[in-house]
Design an enzyme around this catalytic site. Structure first.
Site, mmCIF file in Angstrom:
data_model
loop_
_atom_site.group_PDB
_atom_site.id
_atom_site.type_symbol
_atom_site.label_atom_id
_atom_site.label_comp_id
_atom_site.label_asym_id
_atom_site.label_seq_id
_atom_site.Cartn_x
_atom_site.Cartn_y
_atom_site.Cartn_z
ATOM 1 C CE LYS A 13 -13.114 26.235 55.200
ATOM 2 N NZ LYS A 13 -13.475 26.659 53.871
ATOM 3 C CG PHE A 14 -7.574 28.269 54.518
ATOM 4 C CD1 PHE A 14 -7.960 27.138 53.813
ATOM 5 C CD2 PHE A 14 -8.371 29.404 54.438
ATOM 6 C CE1 PHE A 14 -9.108 27.142 53.039
ATOM 7 C CE2 PHE A 14 -9.521 29.416 53.670
ATOM 8 C CZ PHE A 14 -9.898 28.275 52.972
ATOM 9 C CG ASP A 49 -19.181 37.293 57.188
ATOM 10 O OD1 ASP A 49 -20.328 37.089 57.659
ATOM 11 O OD2 ASP A 49 -18.275 36.450 57.233
ATOM 12 C CE LYS A 99 -4.468 23.531 66.185
ATOM 13 N NZ LYS A 99 -4.799 22.211 66.672
ATOM 14 C CG LEU A 105 -1.736 34.551 68.912
ATOM 15 C CD1 LEU A 105 -1.580 35.729 67.958
ATOM 16 C CD2 LEU A 105 -1.982 35.057 70.324
#
Ligand code: AMP
Length: 402
Positions: free
Chosen positions: A151-152, A265, A149, A147
């Site tokens: 950051k981790f 955020d 990528k 689905l």
């Protein structure tokens, strides 16, 4: 530190999971806010796929009790006749093909972590919180298409092998990369916060587990993907579409603030869309569970920062009201109101002065809503229940209400 995590965990565990959402005063008294969900209640004749997905990503897929077996559900006639049961079982939904990415990743990236970090990241929903799930491992899922990528690590569409076969998004996080970025406490907090939230416009986290190198998050599958992609594709949204999203955002924020969760955020990149196009707040990386707390950490995305954060002052849940104003503007105009692509300082200055200008073509009603949210003084920002009963929302809700 362990003590502080423990206390956060206890505070969250002590939360009562019930909606505090108020309905707008001008809605019929028989409808609760959650039943007045224009985007949700509206059942169109759409595709069977939507229905299947809705069914398979149902709200509580992992009760501790065993699901009823097919024999207890079968047509009683079937036991005495050779005819097939009349009940049609839906065909399993196609989850696409798996690209082997988890194995490739596991060879290339990630190392074991040790010590306090290892304890922080030993995250397992079967032993955590007041609603423990069953134990999960990677072997419990059929892997489907990638689905995206993060950051981790990667995110996959998956289906549980056991009945009922639920569709989920499985998100991988590499522990060593979390430690390298020094966000182990933040990730832990994000997970703990999200697992306790239940609202139709907040992405559900059904459970989580870990192995030596990775954490796996079992997330609600957001069938229509990223809202940001839609915004990039169309440039901007119509007032009708924007009003629906803003209503859903405001409703979700009322729920979050009722639980003392400040999101901090809000921006299009952190929003996903459910299979029926409903908005889902999907990223709790910066959210804070802060009963009665005022925080000074500078966080969030520049364009969505409120004056009090730009000016380094304390902030409260009113930061989310400001961000809602910025989001409304960006939906309709295609870029945030204080953006200056050449100079970060100019953006800061514009935010601090509330240098708000509307391009031609925006209705006076939405200009009124945005101006009331983008107030320099946090207490003056429009309350969220007044957002959902604002004339601009009500005017457009006629077209998406049942
Ligand atoms: P993230 O790590 O959350 O940034 O996720 C990486 C990408 O995976 C996102 O940009 C989405 O395209 C996709 N994705 C993440 N979570 C989900 C979800 N729950 N449902 C569908 N797609 C998702």
């Amino acid at each position: 530190m362990a003590a502080s995590i423990g206390s956060v965990t206890r505070q969250i565990a002590a939360l009562e999971i019930s909606t505090t959402t108020k309905k707008p005063s001008n809605l019929p008294s028989s409808s609760s806010s959650s039943s007045f969900r224009p985007g949700h209640v509206k059942q169109n004749s759409q595709t069977n796929v939507s229905k299947l997905l809705t069914k398979f990503s149902a709200p509580n897929p992992f009760p501790n009790t065993k699901p009823a077996t097919s024999s207890s559900l079968r047509n009683p006639l079937a036991a005495t006749t050779t005819e097939k049961p009349a009940i049609k079982t839906p065909r399993p939904l196609d989850i696409g093909s798996y690209d082997g990415g988890l194995e490739t990743d596991n060879e290339k990236r990630g190392e074991k972590v040790y010590g306090e970090a290892a304890d922080d990241l030993a995250l397992d929903s079967s032993v955590n919180g007041k609603n423990p799930t069953r134990e999960w491992t990677l072997h419990d899922f059929d892997m489907g298409r990638p689905l995206g990528k993060g950051k981790f690590g990667r995110v996959y569409m998956v289906r549980t092998k056991s009945e009922p076969k639920y569709i989920l998004a499985l998100k991988t996080l590499y522990k060593s990369e979390i430690v390298q970025s020094r966000v182990e406490k933040q990730i832990r907090r994000e997970i703990e916060i999200q697992q306790n939230l239940r609202h139709p416009n907040v992405l559900r986290l059904y459970g989580y587990f870990h192995d030596e190198k990775r954490i796996f998050l079992m997330l609600e599958f957001a069938g229509k993907g990223e809202l940001y992609k839609q915004l990039s594709k169309y440039g901007r949204f119509s007032e009708r579409r924007s009003a629906k999203y803003i209503y859903q955002m405001a409703d979700a924020l009322i729920y979050l603030h009722g639980k003392h969760v400040i999101h901090r955020d809000i921006k299009p990149e952190n929003l996903l869309l459910g299979i029926n196009g409903e908005l889902k707040i999907g990223d709790f990386g910066w959210s804070v569970h802060a009963p009665g707390n005022r925080r000074k950490t500078l966080c969030g995305t520049l364009d969505y920062l409120p004056p009090e954060m730009v000016e380094g002052k304390d902030h409260t849940e009113r930061v989310d009201h400001w961000a809602l104003g910025v989001l409304t503007y960006e939906f309709l105009v295609g870029n945030p109101p204080f953006e200056d692509k050449n100079s970060v300082n100019n953006t800061y200055r514009k935010i601090a002065k509330v240098d708000l200008r509307f391009p031609k073509g925006l209705s006076p009603e939405v200009q009124d809503l945005i101006s009331r949210l983008l107030q320099h003084d946090p207490p003056k920002r429009l309350a969220l229940d007044q957002v959902i009963s604002h004339p601009w929302i009500l005017q457009h809700s006629k077209s998406w209400a049942p």
